[in-house]
Design an enzyme around this catalytic site. Structure first.
Site, PDB file in Angstrom:
ATOM      1  N   GLU A  56     -11.987   1.419  -8.306  1.00 46.64           N
ATOM      2  CA  GLU A  56     -13.029   0.610  -7.685  1.00 46.64           C
ATOM      3  C   GLU A  56     -13.418   1.328  -6.391  1.00 46.64           C
ATOM      4  O   GLU A  56     -12.586   1.527  -5.512  1.00 46.64           O
ATOM      5  CB  GLU A  56     -12.481  -0.785  -7.398  1.00 46.64           C
ATOM      6  N   ASP A 115     -15.347  -8.805   3.042  1.00 51.69           N
ATOM      7  CA  ASP A 115     -14.239  -7.926   3.381  1.00 51.69           C
ATOM      8  C   ASP A 115     -13.678  -8.221   4.762  1.00 51.69           C
ATOM      9  O   ASP A 115     -14.393  -8.585   5.698  1.00 51.69           O
ATOM     10  CB  ASP A 115     -14.694  -6.459   3.317  1.00 51.69           C
TER      11      ASP A 115
END
Length: 265
Positions: free
Chosen positions: A49, A60
Site C-alpha cells: 500500500e 492519518d
C-alpha cells in the site's frame, strides 16, 4: 485475474493470510524510498500500500502526516510516485501495489481523472484507496477506475452498520479494508476479539477478502488480527522507523517480523 486476486488465491492455497505494508512514496527521499519499496516483497510483504503525499491527510495521524510532508519536501507527488512504481516494476511484476490517498491529488493532476488513471495503469498500479470519496461519488473515480482495470478498494469502519454496508460494498473490488478503530492512523490498538464479528459480517456481505488496518504495530498484533481476518495492514509502525532515520536493512527486518506474524495468523 488481477494481481490482487492472484495474490489472495495463492495465499488461500498456502493457507496463509495476507500481509499488507503501508509506506509513503518518496519518504524520506526518492532513493531511500526506492530501496525500501524494492525490499518489501523479499521481507514477506504480499501487497504494498503506497501513500500518495498530500498536505492535509484527514484520516492519518501525525506519523504518516509527517511522512507526507517529508516526501513533498523531497520533491514527491503523483509524478514521482508513478516513477517510483515504474522502477519497481522493472524488477517485480507480481506484487500488487495499491495507491492510497485523497481525491485532491487525483483531481488536481494535469489531464484530470482520466489522465491519472491512464498513467497509473501504465506505471503498474493495481488498485486505489481514496479515503475521502464516499460511494455517492462513485462516478467521479471509482467507476472510471474499474473501467480502466484497477481495483477500487473501499473502507468499512466500526460505524458502518447494516444499512450503510451495501452502499459501501456496491462497487468495491479486490478486497475490503476494515478500519479497526475509530479515529486516525497510529492511534488505539486493534482488538481481535472485538473485530472478529465485524470481519465475519463484512466478509459475508461482500464475498471478498477482508483486510484489517489501523492499530497494528507488533508481530503479535499482526498474528492476532490476521487470525480473524484475511490479512492485516501495518503502516504507522513502519513509517515511524523510516522517519527516525533507521537504516533500510533495519526497517526491512522489522517488516519481516510483522509479515511472519501475519503469516502465522
Amino acid at each position: 485475474m488481477s494481481r490482487i486476486d492472484a495474490t489472495f488465491a495463492r495465499l488461500r492455497q498456502a493457507q496463509q493470510k495476507a500481509f499488507v505494508s503501508y509506506v509513503m512514496a518518496g519518504d524520506p527521499d526518492p532513493a531511500t524510498s526506492a530501496r525500501i519499496l524494492a525490499g518489501l516483497p523479499e521481507a514477506g510483504v504480499d501487497i504494498i500500500e503506497l501513500g500518495l503525499p498530500f498536505t492535509d491527510p484527514m484520516a492519518d495521524g501525525p506519523t504518516i502526516e509527517a511522512a507526507g510532508h517529508r516526501a513533498l519536501a523531497a520533491g514527491g507527488g503523483v509524478t514521482a510516485t508513478l516513477d517510483l512504481v515504474r522502477a519497481f516494476r522493472q524488477q517485480n511484476d507480481t506484487t500488487p501495489i495499491v495507491l492510497m490517498g485523497y481525491y485532491n491529488v487525483v483531481f488536481g493532476r494535469p489531464g484530470g481523472v482520466q489522465q491519472f488513471l491512464t498513467d497509473a495503469v501504465e506505471a503498474g498500479i493495481d488498485g486505489l484507496i481514496i479515503v475521502d470519496l464516499p460511494p455517492e461519488e462513485d462516478a467521479e473515480l471509482c467507476l472510471p477506475a474499474q473501467e480502466a482495470g484497477l481495483n477500487f478498494i473501499r473502507l468499512a469502519t466500526p460505524t458502518t452498520d447494516d444499512k450503510r454496508l451495501p452502499a459501501v460494498l456496491a462497487n468495491t473490488s479486490g478486497f475490503v479494508y476494515y478500519v479497526s478503530v475509530t479515529g486516525i492512523t497510529g492511534g488505539a490498538a486493534a482488538d481481535a476479539a472485538t473485530i472478529a464479528p465485524e470481519v465475519a459480517r463484512i466478509r459475508k456481505a461482500a464475498g471478498l477478502p477482508v483486510v484489517v488496518g489501523f492499530g497494528i504495530a507488533t508481530p503479535e498484533a499482526a498474528e492476532a488480527i490476521a487470525g480473524i481476518a484475511d490479512g492485516c495492514v501495518v503502516g504507522s509502525a513502519i513509517v515511524k522507523r523510516i522517519g527516525e532515520g533507521q537504516p533500510v536493512d533495519e526497517v526491512l527486518a522489522f517488516v519481516r517480523s510483522l509479515a511472519e506474524g501475519a503469516h502465522r495468523g
